[in-house]
Design a protein around this motif. Structure first.
Motif, mmCIF file in Angstrom:
data_model
loop_
_atom_site.group_PDB
_atom_site.id
_atom_site.type_symbol
_atom_site.label_atom_id
_atom_site.label_comp_id
_atom_site.label_asym_id
_atom_site.label_seq_id
_atom_site.Cartn_x
_atom_site.Cartn_y
_atom_site.Cartn_z
ATOM 1 N N ASP A 15 33.376 46.652 40.291
ATOM 2 C CA ASP A 15 33.548 47.060 39.072
ATOM 3 C C ASP A 15 35.204 46.706 38.811
ATOM 4 O O ASP A 15 35.619 46.253 37.690
ATOM 5 C CB ASP A 15 33.286 48.522 38.734
ATOM 6 C CG ASP A 15 31.808 48.803 38.776
ATOM 7 O OD1 ASP A 15 31.156 47.655 38.335
ATOM 8 O OD2 ASP A 15 31.323 49.760 38.590
ATOM 9 N N CYS A 18 35.975 42.936 38.700
ATOM 10 C CA CYS A 18 35.512 42.469 37.500
ATOM 11 C C CYS A 18 35.469 43.233 36.128
ATOM 12 O O CYS A 18 34.881 42.876 34.997
ATOM 13 C CB CYS A 18 33.813 42.142 37.710
ATOM 14 S SG CYS A 18 33.522 41.181 39.071
ATOM 15 N N ARG A 23 30.269 42.050 31.018
ATOM 16 C CA ARG A 23 28.897 42.337 31.787
ATOM 17 C C ARG A 23 28.029 41.342 31.385
ATOM 18 O O ARG A 23 27.069 41.162 32.301
ATOM 19 C CB ARG A 23 28.436 43.755 31.519
ATOM 20 C CG ARG A 23 29.431 44.795 32.020
ATOM 21 C CD ARG A 23 28.572 46.094 32.409
ATOM 22 N NE ARG A 23 29.394 47.145 32.875
ATOM 23 C CZ ARG A 23 29.541 47.367 34.085
ATOM 24 N NH1 ARG A 23 28.669 46.553 35.340
ATOM 25 N NH2 ARG A 23 30.177 48.330 34.625
ATOM 26 N N PHE A 24 28.226 40.294 30.626
ATOM 27 C CA PHE A 24 27.041 39.473 30.331
ATOM 28 C C PHE A 24 27.487 38.162 31.014
ATOM 29 O O PHE A 24 26.686 37.182 31.171
ATOM 30 C CB PHE A 24 27.225 39.025 28.681
ATOM 31 C CG PHE A 24 26.744 40.186 28.272
ATOM 32 C CD1 PHE A 24 25.521 40.581 27.848
ATOM 33 C CD2 PHE A 24 27.706 41.022 27.199
ATOM 34 C CE1 PHE A 24 25.200 41.810 27.404
ATOM 35 C CE2 PHE A 24 27.297 42.194 26.365
ATOM 36 C CZ PHE A 24 26.061 42.542 26.589
ATOM 37 N N GLU A 25 28.679 38.194 31.781
ATOM 38 C CA GLU A 25 29.174 36.860 32.654
ATOM 39 C C GLU A 25 28.278 37.224 33.788
ATOM 40 O O GLU A 25 29.204 37.539 35.002
ATOM 41 C CB GLU A 25 30.539 36.745 32.581
ATOM 42 C CG GLU A 25 31.245 36.392 31.424
ATOM 43 C CD GLU A 25 31.079 35.073 31.047
ATOM 44 O OE1 GLU A 25 30.495 34.203 32.175
ATOM 45 O OE2 GLU A 25 31.143 34.643 29.878
ATOM 46 N N THR A 26 27.063 37.159 34.043
ATOM 47 C CA THR A 26 26.417 37.493 35.260
ATOM 48 C C THR A 26 26.723 36.663 36.407
ATOM 49 O O THR A 26 26.874 36.993 37.707
ATOM 50 C CB THR A 26 24.916 37.704 35.102
ATOM 51 O OG1 THR A 26 24.392 36.532 34.708
ATOM 52 C CG2 THR A 26 24.545 38.740 34.033
ATOM 53 N N ARG A 29 29.924 37.708 38.176
ATOM 54 C CA ARG A 29 29.717 38.968 38.862
ATOM 55 C C ARG A 29 28.799 38.963 40.063
ATOM 56 O O ARG A 29 29.026 39.566 41.194
ATOM 57 C CB ARG A 29 29.020 39.862 37.972
ATOM 58 C CG ARG A 29 30.012 40.449 36.778
ATOM 59 C CD ARG A 29 29.492 41.738 35.827
ATOM 60 N NE ARG A 29 29.238 42.972 36.418
ATOM 61 C CZ ARG A 29 30.098 43.716 36.667
ATOM 62 N NH1 ARG A 29 31.162 43.620 36.334
ATOM 63 N NH2 ARG A 29 29.876 44.956 37.084
ATOM 64 N N VAL A 30 27.883 37.791 39.904
ATOM 65 C CA VAL A 30 26.856 37.854 41.114
ATOM 66 C C VAL A 30 27.661 37.153 42.247
ATOM 67 O O VAL A 30 27.635 37.379 43.321
ATOM 68 C CB VAL A 30 25.601 36.867 40.678
ATOM 69 C CG1 VAL A 30 24.894 36.255 41.949
ATOM 70 C CG2 VAL A 30 24.722 37.686 39.844
ATOM 71 N N TRP A 65 34.545 31.522 33.977
ATOM 72 C CA TRP A 65 34.241 32.967 34.580
ATOM 73 C C TRP A 65 35.482 33.653 34.612
ATOM 74 O O TRP A 65 35.368 34.901 34.856
ATOM 75 C CB TRP A 65 33.711 32.744 35.863
ATOM 76 C CG TRP A 65 32.239 32.146 36.005
ATOM 77 C CD1 TRP A 65 31.386 32.164 34.770
ATOM 78 C CD2 TRP A 65 31.535 32.051 36.962
ATOM 79 N NE1 TRP A 65 30.050 31.607 35.199
ATOM 80 C CE2 TRP A 65 30.242 31.617 36.325
ATOM 81 C CE3 TRP A 65 31.688 31.894 38.399
ATOM 82 C CZ2 TRP A 65 29.242 31.006 37.429
ATOM 83 C CZ3 TRP A 65 30.823 31.611 39.132
ATOM 84 C CH2 TRP A 65 29.275 31.241 38.514
#
Length: 66
Positions: A15, A18, A23-26, A29-30, A65
């Motif tokens: 968190d 990032c 949060r939509f930029e998965t 984050r992954v 990203w």
């Protein structure tokens, strides 16, 4: 897999690193999460070390990203 304290640390690092990523930029984050998990699975659970690994993963990500 990990104890609750370690799991909380991993989530906090994710968190934190990032925080500026939607949060939509998965994908980003992954990528960061997988590097954090990989480091932790190898025994690296120091907060600053995990942040370094996370930032490196984010730096290596495609520019969309960031």
């Amino acid at each position: 897999m990990f104890d609750p304290a370690t799991t909380a640390l991993l989530r906090a690092v994710l968190d934190d690193v990032c925080a500026d990523i939607s949060r939509f930029e998965t994908g980003a984050r992954v990528r960061v999460a997988s590097r954090i998990l990989e480091a932790a699975a190898n025994g690296d659970t120091a907060r600053e070390s995990l942040k370094k690994v996370s930032r490196q993963a984010l730096h290596e990500a495609p520019s969309m990203w960031r």
